[in-house]
Scaffold this motif. Sequence first.
Motif, PDB file in Angstrom:
ATOM      1  N   ALA A 156     -26.133 -18.781  -3.258  1.00 53.24           N
ATOM      2  CA  ALA A 156     -26.948 -17.559  -3.139  1.00 53.24           C
ATOM      3  C   ALA A 156     -27.895 -17.692  -1.955  1.00 53.24           C
ATOM      4  O   ALA A 156     -28.248 -18.804  -1.538  1.00 53.24           O
ATOM      5  CB  ALA A 156     -27.738 -17.315  -4.414  1.00 53.24           C
ATOM      6  N   ARG A 157     -28.318 -16.550  -1.442  1.00 47.12           N
ATOM      7  CA  ARG A 157     -29.387 -16.524  -0.440  1.00 47.12           C
ATOM      8  C   ARG A 157     -30.707 -16.412  -1.195  1.00 47.12           C
ATOM      9  O   ARG A 157     -30.925 -15.467  -1.969  1.00 47.12           O
ATOM     10  CB  ARG A 157     -29.204 -15.353   0.514  1.00 47.12           C
ATOM     11  CG  ARG A 157     -27.965 -15.460   1.390  1.00 47.12           C
ATOM     12  CD  ARG A 157     -27.868 -14.292   2.359  1.00 47.12           C
ATOM     13  NE  ARG A 157     -28.940 -14.342   3.369  1.00 47.12           N
ATOM     14  CZ  ARG A 157     -29.110 -13.413   4.298  1.00 47.12           C
ATOM     15  NH1 ARG A 157     -28.315 -12.351   4.322  1.00 47.12           N
ATOM     16  NH2 ARG A 157     -30.094 -13.519   5.192  1.00 47.12           N
TER      17      ARG A 157
ATOM     18  N   LEU B 238     -35.059  -4.439  -7.206  1.00 48.58           N
ATOM     19  CA  LEU B 238     -35.347  -4.681  -5.798  1.00 48.58           C
ATOM     20  C   LEU B 238     -34.023  -4.869  -5.070  1.00 48.58           C
ATOM     21  O   LEU B 238     -33.138  -5.582  -5.561  1.00 48.58           O
ATOM     22  CB  LEU B 238     -36.227  -5.915  -5.621  1.00 48.58           C
ATOM     23  CG  LEU B 238     -37.603  -5.888  -6.298  1.00 48.58           C
ATOM     24  CD1 LEU B 238     -38.312  -7.230  -6.107  1.00 48.58           C
ATOM     25  CD2 LEU B 238     -38.458  -4.766  -5.731  1.00 48.58           C
ATOM     26  N   LEU B 239     -33.894  -4.240  -3.917  1.00 45.54           N
ATOM     27  CA  LEU B 239     -32.689  -4.350  -3.107  1.00 45.54           C
ATOM     28  C   LEU B 239     -33.005  -4.931  -1.745  1.00 45.54           C
ATOM     29  O   LEU B 239     -34.106  -4.766  -1.224  1.00 45.54           O
ATOM     30  CB  LEU B 239     -32.035  -2.982  -2.902  1.00 45.54           C
ATOM     31  CG  LEU B 239     -31.434  -2.234  -4.083  1.00 45.54           C
ATOM     32  CD1 LEU B 239     -30.781  -0.956  -3.588  1.00 45.54           C
ATOM     33  CD2 LEU B 239     -30.426  -3.081  -4.828  1.00 45.54           C
ATOM     34  N   TYR B 240     -32.007  -5.603  -1.204  1.00 42.25           N
ATOM     35  CA  TYR B 240     -32.077  -6.016   0.201  1.00 42.25           C
ATOM     36  C   TYR B 240     -30.945  -5.311   0.936  1.00 42.25           C
ATOM     37  O   TYR B 240     -29.769  -5.624   0.762  1.00 42.25           O
ATOM     38  CB  TYR B 240     -31.934  -7.530   0.343  1.00 42.25           C
ATOM     39  CG  TYR B 240     -31.799  -7.973   1.783  1.00 42.25           C
ATOM     40  CD1 TYR B 240     -32.881  -7.896   2.644  1.00 42.25           C
ATOM     41  CD2 TYR B 240     -30.589  -8.448   2.278  1.00 42.25           C
ATOM     42  CE1 TYR B 240     -32.764  -8.284   3.977  1.00 42.25           C
ATOM     43  CE2 TYR B 240     -30.466  -8.845   3.604  1.00 42.25           C
ATOM     44  CZ  TYR B 240     -31.557  -8.756   4.444  1.00 42.25           C
ATOM     45  OH  TYR B 240     -31.441  -9.134   5.763  1.00 42.25           O
TER      46      TYR B 240
ATOM     47  N   GLN C  87     -27.651  -5.608  -1.452  1.00 40.33           N
ATOM     48  CA  GLN C  87     -27.554  -6.675  -2.452  1.00 40.33           C
ATOM     49  C   GLN C  87     -28.803  -6.628  -3.320  1.00 40.33           C
ATOM     50  O   GLN C  87     -29.911  -6.401  -2.835  1.00 40.33           O
ATOM     51  CB  GLN C  87     -27.425  -8.041  -1.762  1.00 40.33           C
ATOM     52  CG  GLN C  87     -26.103  -8.216  -1.029  1.00 40.33           C
ATOM     53  CD  GLN C  87     -26.024  -9.581  -0.360  1.00 40.33           C
ATOM     54  OE1 GLN C  87     -26.488  -9.767   0.762  1.00 40.33           O
ATOM     55  NE2 GLN C  87     -25.444 -10.546  -1.057  1.00 40.33           N
ATOM     56  N   THR C  88     -28.605  -6.861  -4.603  1.00 39.46           N
ATOM     57  CA  THR C  88     -29.716  -6.803  -5.538  1.00 39.46           C
ATOM     58  C   THR C  88     -30.417  -8.153  -5.627  1.00 39.46           C
ATOM     59  O   THR C  88     -29.821  -9.207  -5.402  1.00 39.46           O
ATOM     60  CB  THR C  88     -29.236  -6.390  -6.935  1.00 39.46           C
ATOM     61  OG1 THR C  88     -28.190  -7.293  -7.365  1.00 39.46           O
ATOM     62  CG2 THR C  88     -28.696  -4.980  -6.922  1.00 39.46           C
TER      63      THR C  88
ATOM     64  N   LEU D 245     -36.126 -16.323  -7.155  1.00 38.92           N
ATOM     65  CA  LEU D 245     -35.555 -15.038  -6.797  1.00 38.92           C
ATOM     66  C   LEU D 245     -34.544 -15.231  -5.680  1.00 38.92           C
ATOM     67  O   LEU D 245     -34.768 -15.998  -4.738  1.00 38.92           O
ATOM     68  CB  LEU D 245     -36.645 -14.058  -6.363  1.00 38.92           C
ATOM     69  CG  LEU D 245     -37.234 -13.177  -7.490  1.00 38.92           C
ATOM     70  CD1 LEU D 245     -37.892 -14.016  -8.560  1.00 38.92           C
ATOM     71  CD2 LEU D 245     -38.209 -12.166  -6.919  1.00 38.92           C
ATOM     72  N   ALA D 246     -33.406 -14.530  -5.811  1.00 34.87           N
ATOM     73  CA  ALA D 246     -32.317 -14.675  -4.860  1.00 34.87           C
ATOM     74  C   ALA D 246     -31.482 -13.402  -4.862  1.00 34.87           C
ATOM     75  O   ALA D 246     -31.627 -12.542  -5.735  1.00 34.87           O
ATOM     76  CB  ALA D 246     -31.448 -15.880  -5.233  1.00 34.87           C
ATOM     77  N   LEU D 247     -30.602 -13.279  -3.881  1.00 37.90           N
ATOM     78  CA  LEU D 247     -29.668 -12.160  -3.845  1.00 37.90           C
ATOM     79  C   LEU D 247     -28.486 -12.501  -4.745  1.00 37.90           C
ATOM     80  O   LEU D 247     -27.898 -13.577  -4.634  1.00 37.90           O
ATOM     81  CB  LEU D 247     -29.192 -11.903  -2.416  1.00 37.90           C
ATOM     82  CG  LEU D 247     -30.279 -11.583  -1.385  1.00 37.90           C
ATOM     83  CD1 LEU D 247     -29.638 -11.249  -0.039  1.00 37.90           C
ATOM     84  CD2 LEU D 247     -31.178 -10.444  -1.845  1.00 37.90           C
ATOM     85  N   VAL D 248     -28.138 -11.576  -5.626  1.00 37.65           N
ATOM     86  CA  VAL D 248     -27.095 -11.830  -6.618  1.00 37.65           C
ATOM     87  C   VAL D 248     -26.064 -10.705  -6.601  1.00 37.65           C
ATOM     88  O   VAL D 248     -26.328  -9.602  -6.121  1.00 37.65           O
ATOM     89  CB  VAL D 248     -27.687 -11.968  -8.037  1.00 37.65           C
ATOM     90  CG1 VAL D 248     -28.639 -13.166  -8.103  1.00 37.65           C
ATOM     91  CG2 VAL D 248     -28.410 -10.689  -8.453  1.00 37.65           C
ATOM     92  N   ILE D 249     -24.895 -10.997  -7.160  1.00 31.31           N
ATOM     93  CA  ILE D 249     -23.833 -10.005  -7.244  1.00 31.31           C
ATOM     94  C   ILE D 249     -24.005  -9.150  -8.495  1.00 31.31           C
ATOM     95  O   ILE D 249     -23.763  -7.947  -8.484  1.00 31.31           O
ATOM     96  CB  ILE D 249     -22.456 -10.690  -7.253  1.00 31.31           C
ATOM     97  CG1 ILE D 249     -22.251 -11.464  -5.940  1.00 31.31           C
ATOM     98  CG2 ILE D 249     -21.336  -9.658  -7.456  1.00 31.31           C
ATOM     99  CD1 ILE D 249     -20.958 -12.248  -5.900  1.00 31.31           C
TER     100      ILE D 249
END
Length: 223
Positions: free
Chosen positions: A149-150, A177-179, A195-196, A208-212
């Motif tokens: 993950a990022r 929250l979105l990126y 990405q959420t 906290l990280a970007l997830v699918i």
Amino acid sequence: MTKNLFLLSLCLFPFVAFSSTFTSENPIDLPTTPDNILPVIPSVRDVKGEALQVGSSYRIISIGRGAAGGDVYLGPSPNSTASCPDGVFRYNSDVGPSGMPVRFIKFGHSGPGIHEREDINIQFNITTSRLCVSHTIWKVGDYDVSLRARLLGTGGTLSQQDSSWFKIVKAELGYNLLYCPGPLVCPSCPVNQCQTVGVVFQNGKRRLALVIDQPLGVNFRKV
């Protein structure tokens, strides 16, 4: 011939009478359609139902309770060499410390209020040393191979064309929250690849990280 002229005059009379009623003093009012109306973008609201305001501070709280809850805070990243805390975490429970307040900065600083799907910077609004000021601004970090993950960290910038932009969108419960930076704030970022923001476990902490899937549901409480 006389009969034909009489019939022609009967055909033309309604048209002349109809058109003469619409003059400069009696203009034709064309009907409006929904296409003529600009869409209203909803404001993001806190737990009291009040619209989020630029310049105010808020805690980002989870919609869950107990072990499913926990506020967002700034903490040191495991194995980081940074001299300042640079990780965005969520407490493991809503029983315990409160989260750290944040503020939202809009692109161009234009207009009051924070609206859904609006490009914003997020900054921890806390007292810190001069050397650590930049380590209060959220950004998306590089891909972590071990966690797949990022990760969200700090060290971002304000109003710059980089990976420091987020969006808030309404969810079934609370907000997500979105990126996905728009083309104005980050021309080099991929378009339409939102990405959420969710949570991954890093050394026993919720990072906290970007997830699918399984996005983090949050609300906002004014400080």
